[in-house]
Scaffold this active site. Sequence first.
Site, PDB file in Angstrom:
ATOM      1  N   SER A 105       0.850  -1.062  -0.096  1.00  0.00           N
ATOM      2  CA  SER A 105       0.116  -0.026   0.159  1.00  0.00           C
ATOM      3  C   SER A 105       0.682   1.367   0.067  1.00  0.00           C
ATOM      4  O   SER A 105       1.462   1.821  -0.913  1.00  0.00           O
ATOM      5  CB  SER A 105      -0.925   0.031   1.036  1.00  0.00           C
ATOM      6  N   GLU A 144     -12.618   5.684   6.402  1.00  0.00           N
ATOM      7  CA  GLU A 144     -11.599   6.206   7.479  1.00  0.00           C
ATOM      8  C   GLU A 144     -11.053   7.410   7.066  1.00  0.00           C
ATOM      9  O   GLU A 144     -11.250   7.943   5.925  1.00  0.00           O
ATOM     10  CB  GLU A 144     -10.510   5.276   7.438  1.00  0.00           C
ATOM     11  N   ALA A 145     -10.861   8.274   8.026  1.00  0.00           N
ATOM     12  CA  ALA A 145     -10.505   9.716   7.734  1.00  0.00           C
ATOM     13  C   ALA A 145      -9.414   9.746   6.805  1.00  0.00           C
ATOM     14  O   ALA A 145      -9.187  10.664   6.094  1.00  0.00           O
ATOM     15  CB  ALA A 145      -9.841  10.496   8.988  1.00  0.00           C
ATOM     16  N   GLY A 167      -2.427  -0.556  15.439  1.00  0.00           N
ATOM     17  CA  GLY A 167      -2.255  -1.773  15.099  1.00  0.00           C
ATOM     18  C   GLY A 167      -1.202  -2.130  13.839  1.00  0.00           C
ATOM     19  O   GLY A 167      -1.174  -3.257  13.717  1.00  0.00           O
ATOM     20  N   THR A 168      -0.573  -1.209  13.543  1.00  0.00           N
ATOM     21  CA  THR A 168       0.430  -1.351  12.331  1.00  0.00           C
ATOM     22  C   THR A 168       1.874  -1.036  12.744  1.00  0.00           C
ATOM     23  O   THR A 168       2.614  -1.360  11.833  1.00  0.00           O
ATOM     24  CB  THR A 168      -0.049  -0.523  11.315  1.00  0.00           C
ATOM     25  N   ARG A 221      -0.957   6.001  19.471  1.00  0.00           N
ATOM     26  CA  ARG A 221      -1.485   7.276  19.047  1.00  0.00           C
ATOM     27  C   ARG A 221      -2.448   8.003  19.543  1.00  0.00           C
ATOM     28  O   ARG A 221      -3.371   7.397  20.504  1.00  0.00           O
ATOM     29  CB  ARG A 221      -2.208   6.763  17.548  1.00  0.00           C
TER      30      ARG A 221
HETATM   31  P1  NG1 Z   1      -3.283   1.868  13.111  1.00  0.00           P
HETATM   32  O1  NG1 Z   1      -1.692   2.080  12.928  1.00  0.00           O
HETATM   33  O2  NG1 Z   1      -3.684   0.871  13.818  1.00  0.00           O
HETATM   34  O3  NG1 Z   1      -3.685   3.449  13.788  1.00  0.00           O
HETATM   35  C1  NG1 Z   1      -3.479   2.730  10.640  1.00  0.00           C
HETATM   36  C2  NG1 Z   1      -4.638   3.824   9.988  1.00  0.00           C
HETATM   37  C3  NG1 Z   1      -5.961   3.268  10.011  1.00  0.00           C
HETATM   38  C4  NG1 Z   1      -5.734   1.920   8.875  1.00  0.00           C
HETATM   39  C5  NG1 Z   1      -4.506   1.094   9.363  1.00  0.00           C
HETATM   40  C6  NG1 Z   1      -4.442   0.111   8.132  1.00  0.00           C
HETATM   41  C7  NG1 Z   1      -4.797   5.817  11.183  1.00  0.00           C
HETATM   42  C8  NG1 Z   1      -5.114   6.686  12.585  1.00  0.00           C
HETATM   43  N1  NG1 Z   1      -4.750   4.817  11.386  1.00  0.00           N
HETATM   44  O4  NG1 Z   1      -3.912   1.990  11.696  1.00  0.00           O
HETATM   45  O5  NG1 Z   1      -6.662   3.987   9.502  1.00  0.00           O
HETATM   46  O6  NG1 Z   1      -5.830   2.489   7.725  1.00  0.00           O
HETATM   47  O7  NG1 Z   1      -3.339   1.847   9.527  1.00  0.00           O
HETATM   48  O8  NG1 Z   1      -3.602   0.592   6.892  1.00  0.00           O
HETATM   49  O9  NG1 Z   1      -4.681   6.492  10.136  1.00  0.00           O
HETATM   50 ZN    ZN Z   2      -3.559   1.111   0.283  1.00  0.00          ZN
END
Ligand code: NG1
Ligand code: ZN
Length: 545
Positions: A65, A379-380, A509-510, A515
Amino acid sequence: MASNKMILEASAKHPQPGTAFQYGTAGFRMKADLLDSVVFRVGLLAALRSRKLNGQTIGVMITASHNPPVDNGVKLVDPMGEMLEGSWEPHATLLANAKTDQELLDTYNWLAREVKANTDAPAHVIFARDTRASGPRLVECLTDALKAAGAEYTDYKILTTPQLHYLVRCVNTKGTQYEYGEASEEGYYKKLGEAFKTAMTHRKTSGSVTVDCANGVGGPKLRELIKYLPRGAEGGVDIKVVNDDVVNPDILNSNCGADYVKTQQRAPPSSKANPMDRCCSLDGDADRVVYYFIDESNTFRLLDGDRIATLAASFIRDLARGAGLLDELNIGVVQTAYANGASTNFVTQNLKLPVVCTSTGVKHLHHAAMRFDVGVYFEANGHGTVIFSDRALRTLDKYEPKSPAQHDALKILRALTDLINQAVGDALSDMLLVEVILAHKSITVNEWLNTYIDLPNRLVRVEVPDRNNFTTVEGTAERRLASPAKVQQLIDELVGKYKQGRAFARASGTEDAVRVYAEASTRAEADDLASKVAGIVRSQAASTA
Ligand code: NG1
Ligand code: ZN
């Protein structure tokens, strides 16, 4: 026919590098040179998943991505084009972490018994990849697994993530009453092109839209899609494609793309846009889109996922009313806690539509949106779509309009059900949706922006020794922390001191971080609240480390 020996031999070519892997919100994602064994094992799991689901086709997408070019990733697509069912994510993690070839084989056979999948039954898998240099090598890892597991497969080469989701759904619904479309890349363009043409009847877009493709797969695919779309002069849209260089894989997502624009709050430095020009950016695999423009005082203005959601919800509500179907269709909006509070208020107070807040990650939003007849979710960051329930599709199909105005509104609504990707958030489809809406409402990006005023907000990333110490209270859509002890109480006491204050902290989660999000009535207050909550998180993280 699969055999233990074949799996052992093939696995020996792709040894586990001694890394701990986890199938998360975005599947597996990391430095590409660590992924060979992971992709091999995902191939085994895809075959097992297909077998478990009576040979239905499972998708595998190789992409990272918006991540840098050195990264890659892999995720599974379930039969209706949705993300892999949550209960199978731990299975993926388990296979990826088996230390030796023998342990992998044992885990695979154990898993097959556990999920009651017959390893000799037919299995069908289709896959694609984005434009990353590591893609072809990872595809070999995948096909090694599919051959060893005895699965039939089709390689769709380079596609956007949403195109692969589309294909999976098409293949599995072929010949049924839910037939989704022609199972080919061309079928995807034809479906979008025809729906767009119908939705634009008697309308035209003003000016052109400049699309920054993040130097990813969205570039060549958008150029192809354009061939199926009417131009501005023909009642369609004029699209200028920029940042579409996929020959040099090193510039993917570099200083451009949806993630850059959203996180940096600025246009790509390469942008040649003039004030008030309509622009948008896709991410590296074209499943996210955000709009923006430079206003007359040279200030950057972002129209993110919240803005697309409110625009789409308002348009669909007006069409449903125009068609005489507002009471028949239960329309709702799904957001995460990161949605700006002003957007939530706009939907509930102005549009009078319900809003549901879910945990981060599109699979949660998708799931919640399925409970509405028409579920708008974004999502934003620009990832989202609008899904229509079977009941909604039947209602639209059999409804007899009672006036020419109802007829016109119904025609557009029906076209939207084809224009909008029903499987997953799709930047190309979402972009056409926005173009259709702006044309129908006859509004500029500036008028779109002025529909409501965002609350000033700040997102801060806090590095902590162990993000797993930060857990959230079940049922709060990650808006409240259960641990470390006392941290939520401290945040609550602080938030109470700010006008229109709202703040929360959650473990990413990533990424290995917590955050912090804060909003308040002024920029200074939002910044202050965010930095103070970050301070609480830091000190609590230190005291629990
Ligand atoms: P995490 O890292 O869990 O906040 C981020 C984005 C999500 C989503 C995932 C997957 C923010 C605040 N969080 O998640 O919206 O897209 O990555 O790519 O943008
Ligand atoms: Zn993507």
